[in-house]
Design a protein around this motif. Structure first.
Motif, PDB file in Angstrom:
ATOM      1  N   GLY A  45      49.819-145.543  38.558  1.00 45.87           N
ATOM      2  CA  GLY A  45      48.912-146.661  38.771  1.00 45.87           C
ATOM      3  C   GLY A  45      48.436-147.263  37.466  1.00 45.87           C
ATOM      4  N   GLY A  46      48.069-148.515  37.519  1.00 45.64           N
ATOM      5  CA  GLY A  46      47.540-149.210  36.355  1.00 45.64           C
ATOM      6  C   GLY A  46      47.355-150.678  36.707  1.00 45.64           C
ATOM      7  N   ALA A 198      46.696-151.031  40.199  1.00 46.74           N
ATOM      8  CA  ALA A 198      45.393-150.437  40.517  1.00 46.74           C
ATOM      9  C   ALA A 198      44.306-151.481  40.707  1.00 46.74           C
ATOM     10  N   ARG A 222      49.143-137.855  40.237  1.00 47.35           N
ATOM     11  CA  ARG A 222      48.858-139.264  39.992  1.00 47.35           C
ATOM     12  C   ARG A 222      48.691-139.494  38.496  1.00 47.35           C
ATOM     13  N   GLU A 224      47.612-142.403  35.714  1.00 42.63           N
ATOM     14  CA  GLU A 224      46.942-143.695  35.544  1.00 42.63           C
ATOM     15  C   GLU A 224      47.160-144.183  34.109  1.00 42.63           C
TER      16      GLU A 224
END
Length: 1019
Positions: A45-46, A198, A222, A224
């Protein structure tokens, strides 16, 4: 000129991300470990532009270098919609292209079902069909399971990295399949990496609950991505500009980009061209700068691609652009050269290099311009459907017409897309499309609506009109199909609202059959949402169909009523309802409903006592659904029939059927049904004394949500039998939580009460055990519940017998014994296992009153011995030995017989790790000076000495067992209350118990004090 820099707006140097790349590479290494390798699941995610794609590209390169196969699939956005299963379809297509032979072998025999994800698996025009019976949750589960097994088989011999991009655009079906894979993949050299933006995951975003759910899984990691630091920005700019940037420029770019890698690229390019000072601070302006520098044709093409979808095929783009081929190629070359567009991974289309630019270009379109572009796409695609892949055709055409704001064209296209979604088991997308059709309904012209035909699939809902070929579709029909789709995809709140609207709509039409159908849907939804037991809704449906000509709706209503009553209120009324359901289903030719009703009827006939007839009916249904592959009924058959067999004591027959059923469930990919079978298998194995296997079976059932309550009950039984009260309480609480309080079913509530009673008795809380029994049987047990009632009554009788002589158990003792006797008399004794329970309960009640003889227990032993229930047999042997040794001065023959009984009971108890039974047997043997192994001991072992109790502590424990307080103990033994308190604490520690009641129960169970001694002390 910017040309030289534009082609290098992406830094050739990979900046930062060392820790994140290490995590991805470590996952790959774990997946390929020779001994302990297992599938790896990662979420990346990002925020938009932070560098997710670049990190994935670096990881893909490393994986390829290590010999792995890399397949990529992206979630496809069309307007605001995602295509069903789009990333999986693309990834599986790539996997098939790279490993055609291995893929074919892994998919062998399941091509038709897997074609819902990959249409080209079905040759010619052959469409995927449902495998027996109605499509529904079982069909979707089957598709998911087959996908998981396909990946495991391919990855058994090849390392596979599956990358699923842009999860924030994922449709609900894709999210459900991803969750399923992350939970169930167990083998193969496989890495599944899913990325998402995200900053798009707002509070109400549909991906948010999935991320929270996956965070709780131990198997999912996960990652990030954070923004770049100033040093990393400088490093990135140096790569882009091919020179060290001035510190002031770095500061300026870092401040304005805030470390976002994509913004750094845009600002670096703009600064190199001397336009940095002219840029505004508006994000959209920043993103549009290089687009606006493109030639007019290239800008036009960019606008078309922005509105056409995540990726637009070249042939489709050529037809829509209305440019000569040379002009189109020049426009595309300019856009690609400026790093605005990229060729798609398959090389047959174009997409934006970054979705942020696509969104900016799309947002910059004028309203009329957007509609015109969508109309152009729709017109071209309608004229030549081959311009896009077959699995995307219907959904994209529906989206184009919808966003063209042409209701006359959009409504039929949306309905066609909903049919396509349903055929792929993408029920969430089907629901969204049907809701869109309802939105378009009033805007569509009457002549268009007149040409629409009844819905594709609504179970037994009668379409509005006698002849589906000539009767137009009605709005009510749309609501019916939407209600089914909502129930099947888990959107039960939305489905419930739709049924409410439909019933309100029907108030003016006096349409009994359709009203009854919607009430049946509401019953199912109310039960699923824990809003009630669903009976009110079923009763309403039953009243509505009464007096009308037979129909499938009648058959469905009566079958639902019979099934409900079988679980909640078994008895004559449920039998009548089941017979009605079978009769009506036969009259109207509803074969699947008939099979379901016959299965229910067979179980109810067994409950009435006609065992052979009931089982014959159930076996006949089993044979029919197996031959015809009616999957939904087949799995219910392999759950209910073994359960009935177990209930009448035919454990081995039940076990054989369950093993057969589990193979069917695995073949069809029905993990929920399989989990129920594992739960039932655990019960049969428990009866047969194969406890390690039974625990393993119950643990397998825990992997699925619905059967967790049943698995919790089974595991609590094991904990009780093995003396672990804390573990039993934990499983009891878990089972109660899963069963809930909104829908009391005897097959759930009676075992839960049995466990609660057993825990209370095991902890010395006899009054709580009595209260639990009174609460459960106060109004009597329903007829047909003897299977669950007998173990509960036996537990209550045993608790009273074990508590005999305890002062705390004296109040209300006679009333409690009377209630147990009365309840036992109400339970059926038609089969040997129930007859054995009846004799056992009678013997325990006699023991509770001090009157049980060896003859009483011998009668129980005779009844239990043929039943293949070793644990129960061991418990009865212990009681018979106890009775033989308690009969005055037993002779040597009785002592020898008791010794043999105790040895047999101890062997079983030790094999099963049934600690309380082993302790009771050992203590009885020690008191009687009987050897369990070897020769007799010359002196009896003193349990108090073995526990390390001093003489004073033994005296204190005797008074604790009699219910004395610390002050009363102090007065009787002439010590201070504080000293008495210290003695009690030491005793509790030595006994390993938590409280005084538990200490008293343990002392009583170990026979530390004679019953007359306890009575004397108790006064």
């Amino acid at each position: 000129m910017l040309t030289a820099v534009e082609t290098r707006s992406v830094s050739p140097v990979f900046v930062g991300r060392a820790d994140e790349l290490r995590v991805l590479n470590d996952a790959l290494a774990r997946a390929v470990e020779p001994a302990a390798g297992e599938p790896q699941a990662l979420l990346l995610g990002g925020e938009a532009g932070v560098g997710k794609t670049r990190l994935i590209e670096e990881f893909e390169a490393a994986a390829l270098a290590a010999g792995a196969l890399v397949v990529v699939g992206g979630c496809v956005e069309i307007g605001a919609d995602g295509l069903p299963f789009a990333p999986f379809s693309a990834a599986l297509r790539a996997l098939r292209e790279q490993l055609p032979a291995e893929f074919a072998a892994a998919a062998a025999g399941q091509e038709e079902e897997l074609a819902r994800l990959l249409p080209e698996l079905c040759e010619g025009a052959r469409r995927p069909q449902s495998t027996g019976g109605r499509p529904g949750e079982e069909a979707m589960a089957r598709l998911f399971e087959l996908t998981a097994r396909l990946l495991e088989r391919v990855a058994a011999d090849h390392t596979v990295v599956m990358v699923l991009e842009d999860l924030h655009w994922a449709d609900a079906s894709t999210r459900h399949l991803l969750s399923y894979l992350f939970r169930t993949l167990r083998s193969g050299r496989l890495v599944v990496l899913a990325s998402y933006r995200a900053d798009d995951i707002h509070r109400r975003h549909p991906l948010r609950p999935l991320l929270a759910e996956l965070d709780r899984l131990r198997t999912v990691r996960r990652v990030e991505l954070a923004r770049f630091s100033r040093d990393e920005v400088a490093h990135q700019m140096a790569g882009i500009l091919a020179a060290e940037p001035a510190p002031k420029l770095v500061d300026d770019v870092f401040e304005r980009s805030d470390g976002n890698a994509f913004f750094v690229e845009e600002l670096a390019v703009a600064s190199h061209g001397g336009t940095c000072a002219a840029l505004t601070d508006s994000l959209r302006d920043l993103l549009l700068v290089r687009v606006e520098d493109l030639p007019d044709d290239a800008q036009k093409v960019a606008r078309l691609v922005a509105e056409g979808g995540s990726t637009v095929e070249y042939d489709l783009l050529a037809a829509v652009a209305d440019l000569t081929e040379d002009d189109l190629i020049d426009a595309l070359r300019s856009a690609v050269g400026a790093n605005i567009l990229l060729a798609s991974p398959g090389g047959d289309g174009y997409r934006f290099r970054h979705s942020l630019v696509r969104e900016a270009v799309g947002d910059d379109l004028l309203p009329g311009e957007r509609s015109r572009i969508n109309r152009r796409f729709a017109t071209v695609l309608e004229a030549d459907p081959t311009l896009v892949a077959s699995d995307q055709r219907a959904a994209r055409l529906a989206s184009y017409w919808y966003h063209a704001h042409d209701a006359a064209k959009a409504l039929p296209a949306v309905l066609n897309a909903s049919v396509e979604a349903r055929s792929r088991h993408a029920y969430a997308e089907q629901l969204r499309l049907l809701e869109r059709a309802m939105e378009l309904w009033d805007a569509a012209p009457d002549d268009v609506r007149a040409l629409l035909r009844p819905v594709d699939y609504t179970e037994v809902y009668p379409p509005c009109g006698c002849d589906p070929a000539s009767t137009p579709l009605r709005y009510l029909d749309l609501m019916a199909e939407a209600a089914v789709a909502g129930r099947l995809c888990g959107e039960r709140e939305r489905a419930l609202k739709i049924t409410k609207r439909a019933l309100r709509h029907l108030e003016d039409e006096q349409d009994a059959l359709r009203s009854a159908w919607f009430w049946v849907q509401r019953s199912r939804l109310m039960q699923s949402l824990a809003r009630g037991d669903g009976w009110k809704e079923l009763a309403t449906a039953q009243d509505l169909v009464r007096g009308h000509a037979p129909s499938e709706v009648h058959a469905e209503v009566f079958t639902m009523v019979a099934g409900w009553q079988m679980l909640h209120q078994p008895g004559p009324e449920s039998l009548v309802a089941a017979e009605q359901a079978v009769e009506y289903a036969r009259m109207v030719g509803a074969s699947e409903i008939e099979l379901n009703a016959r299965l229910t009827l067979g179980g109810l006939v067994v409950d009435t006592g006609d065992i052979d007839a009931g089982l014959a009916e159930m076996y006949a249904v089993r044979d029919r659904v197996t031959a015809d592959e009616v999957v939904s009924v087949l799995c219910r058959c392999y759950i209910n029939l073994p359960s009935v067999l177990e209930g009448i004591g035919r454990h081995r027959e039940s076990l054989a059927l369950l093993d057969e059923g589990i193979k069917h469930a695995q073949r069809y990919g029905l993990r929920e049904s399989e989990a129920w079978m594992w739960t039932n298998r655990s019960e049969s194995l428990y009866s047969l004394g194969r406890w390690d296997e039974a625990v393993d079976s119950a643990s397998r059932a825990v992997l699925s949500a619905k059967p967790r309550g049943g698995a919790g009950v089974r595991l609590a039984y094991f904990a009780l039998a093995r003396g672990d009260m804390a573990e039993a309480a934990r499983h009891h609480a878990e089972a109660w939580r899963h069963f809930g309080t909104h829908d009391s079913i005897p097959q759930n509530t009676l075992p839960l009460a049995r466990i609660a009673l057993g825990i209370a008795a095991g902890e010395g809380r006899i009054l709580d055990a009595r209260a639990e029994f009174r609460r459960t049987v106060g109004d009597g047990l329903p007829p047909g519940t003897q299977r669950y009632g007998w173990p509960l009554v036996l537990a209550a009788a045993t608790a009273e017998a074990d508590a005999r002589g305890l002062a705390i158990a004296a109040p209300d003792r006679d009333e409690s014994l009377h209630l147990i006797r009365t309840t036992a008399k109400s339970l059926a004794t038609r089969v040997p296992v129930w007859q054995a329970y009846e004799r056992w309960v009678r013997a325990e009640l006699l023991r509770a009153e001090g009157h049980a003889t060896a003859e009483d227990w011998l009668e129980v032993l005779t009844a239990i011995s043929p039943l293949e229930r070793p644990y129960d047999l061991a418990r009865v042997r212990h009681r018979l030995a106890e009775a033989l040794l308690s009969a005055g001065a037993p002779g040597s023959a009785d002592r020898d017989r008791a010794a043999e009984l105790l040895r047999q009971a101890a062997a079983v108890g030790e094999h099963l790790s049934a600690r309380p039974l082993v302790e009771a047997v050992t203590q009885l043997a020690q008191r009687a000076r009987l050897p369990l192994t070897g020769s007799a001991s010359s002196t009896p072992a003193d349990p108090a000495e073995e526990l390390g109790l001093t003489t004073r502590e033994r005296a204190v424990l005797r008074l604790v067992a009699a219910g004395r307080s610390n002050r009363q103990i102090a007065e009787e033994l002439f010590i201070s209350p504080k000293t008495a308190s210290v003695h009690v604490s030491n005793i509790l520690a030595k006994l390993g118990v938590a409280g005084r009641g538990e200490a008293a129960a343990l002392a009583h169970r170990l026979g530390l004090f004679a019953a007359d001694e306890e009575s004397l002390v108790a006064g």
